[in-house]
Every structure is written in structure tokens, then in C-alpha cells.
Design a protein around this motif. Sequence first.
Motif, mmCIF file in Angstrom:
data_model
loop_
_atom_site.group_PDB
_atom_site.id
_atom_site.type_symbol
_atom_site.label_atom_id
_atom_site.label_comp_id
_atom_site.label_asym_id
_atom_site.label_seq_id
_atom_site.Cartn_x
_atom_site.Cartn_y
_atom_site.Cartn_z
ATOM 1 N N UNK A 1 54.472 48.547 35.224
ATOM 2 C CA UNK A 1 53.990 48.893 36.362
ATOM 3 C C UNK A 1 53.450 50.367 36.509
ATOM 4 N N UNK A 2 52.257 50.543 36.504
ATOM 5 C CA UNK A 2 51.773 51.837 36.459
ATOM 6 C C UNK A 2 52.101 52.640 37.911
ATOM 7 N N UNK A 3 52.682 53.665 37.949
ATOM 8 C CA UNK A 3 53.263 54.278 39.132
ATOM 9 C C UNK A 3 52.413 56.022 39.178
ATOM 10 N N UNK A 4 51.153 55.963 39.940
ATOM 11 C CA UNK A 4 50.560 57.458 39.797
ATOM 12 C C UNK A 4 51.370 58.288 40.255
ATOM 13 N N UNK A 5 51.536 59.585 39.659
ATOM 14 C CA UNK A 5 51.854 60.834 40.181
ATOM 15 C C UNK A 5 51.069 61.389 41.287
ATOM 16 N N UNK A 6 51.610 62.289 41.978
ATOM 17 C CA UNK A 6 51.028 62.825 43.245
ATOM 18 C C UNK A 6 49.808 63.580 42.758
ATOM 19 N N UNK A 7 49.913 64.254 41.249
ATOM 20 C CA UNK A 7 48.654 65.061 41.138
ATOM 21 C C UNK A 7 47.473 64.169 40.450
ATOM 22 N N UNK A 8 47.829 62.887 40.242
ATOM 23 C CA UNK A 8 46.782 62.031 39.463
ATOM 24 C C UNK A 8 45.449 61.787 40.396
ATOM 25 N N UNK A 9 44.300 62.045 39.847
ATOM 26 C CA UNK A 9 43.016 61.412 40.649
ATOM 27 C C UNK A 9 43.143 60.072 41.219
ATOM 28 N N UNK A 10 44.015 59.326 40.472
ATOM 29 C CA UNK A 10 44.014 57.918 41.225
ATOM 30 C C UNK A 10 45.037 57.618 42.154
ATOM 31 N N UNK A 11 46.095 58.682 42.455
ATOM 32 C CA UNK A 11 46.984 58.510 43.442
ATOM 33 C C UNK A 11 46.520 57.764 44.960
ATOM 34 N N UNK A 12 47.154 56.821 45.292
ATOM 35 C CA UNK A 12 46.835 56.320 46.470
ATOM 36 C C UNK A 12 45.808 55.384 46.501
#
Length: 171
Positions: A69-80
Motif C-alpha cells: 500500500x502506497x502511503x504518501x508522505x507529508x511533502x509528496x505532491x500526491x499527499x491527500x
Amino acid sequence: MSNSGRVEGSSSKATAAAPPLSRYESQKRRDWNTFGQYLRNQRPPLSVPDCNYGHVLEFMRYLDQFGKTKVHMQGCVFFGQPEPAGPCTCPLRQAWGSLDALIGRLRAAYEENGGAQETNPFANGAIRVYLREVRDSQAKARGIPYRKKKKRKKTSETVTSTFHPMQHSEV
């Protein structure tokens, strides 16, 4: 539980009269054996009676390396974003639902193998807190808030339905 930490009653000889295990029972046995192997690989090796909730937390973190499962980090452009437009370098983790189900099976296996309910490391409050944090952080990273399913009212139809342990797990 035996002093060696092995599952009691397991042997290399299969009883011909024993019915095949259900999918849940097979998975529970596999999970129990995997956790036992994880403890034996620790330095120094541990047995199940010697482990505590800290070892269970370490085991769940160890399993993250095998997650899908891909879990986006806070700084990722895809976060949220629920459906990212492209690839990113964020880590793969174990999905919250997989960890929740795993802990439910291990909790049951611990007691079935002679562990006392009061000392069950899989039922410790710290495990529930960790699972809640994983659930919330994964939901936030995907931009999809977690909503607990509402319990259905019992009717004569639902009372007679088949009990499924995975539908009644607690966190």
C-alpha cells in the motif's frame, strides 16, 4: 503454551480424520508460525511467553517492508489525493486493514495456544493505539477520512446469519 514457545499440538504428522482447516484457521496458523519465527530470529532469540507488546509493535513495523500500500508522505505532491496522477517515491506499507486482521488472528492464536487473556500482548492498549494511528495516517495520506461502519440493528434475519470473526474485530 509450551516452554519452547511452539504451537502446542502441532506435529509433522497430519491426522487423516481431521477436516481441512478453514481459510481463517489456516491463515491464523501461518501468522502464528511467522510471529514465532520472527521471535526466534531476534538477538537474543525470544519465546512467545517472553514477548510483550513492544515485540508485537516491532513485528508490525518489520512487516511494513513487505507492504503493497502506497502511503504518501507529508511533502509528496500526491499527499491527500485519493487517486494520484502519477508515480512517486513514497514508501509501500502494510495496509491498516491487513494489520488489524493480523492482530485479531494472533490475539486468538495466543489464547488458543495456552496464553492467558490477561497477559495477551496482542490485546494490549498500545497495539490498539498504534493501529488507530496507522489507520488515521493512511486515511489522511489518501485524502479519504476513515468512517466506522454503523452496526446494523439485530433482526430475526441477522440473528440467524452466520458469525464471521473478521466482521467483529475490535480496535
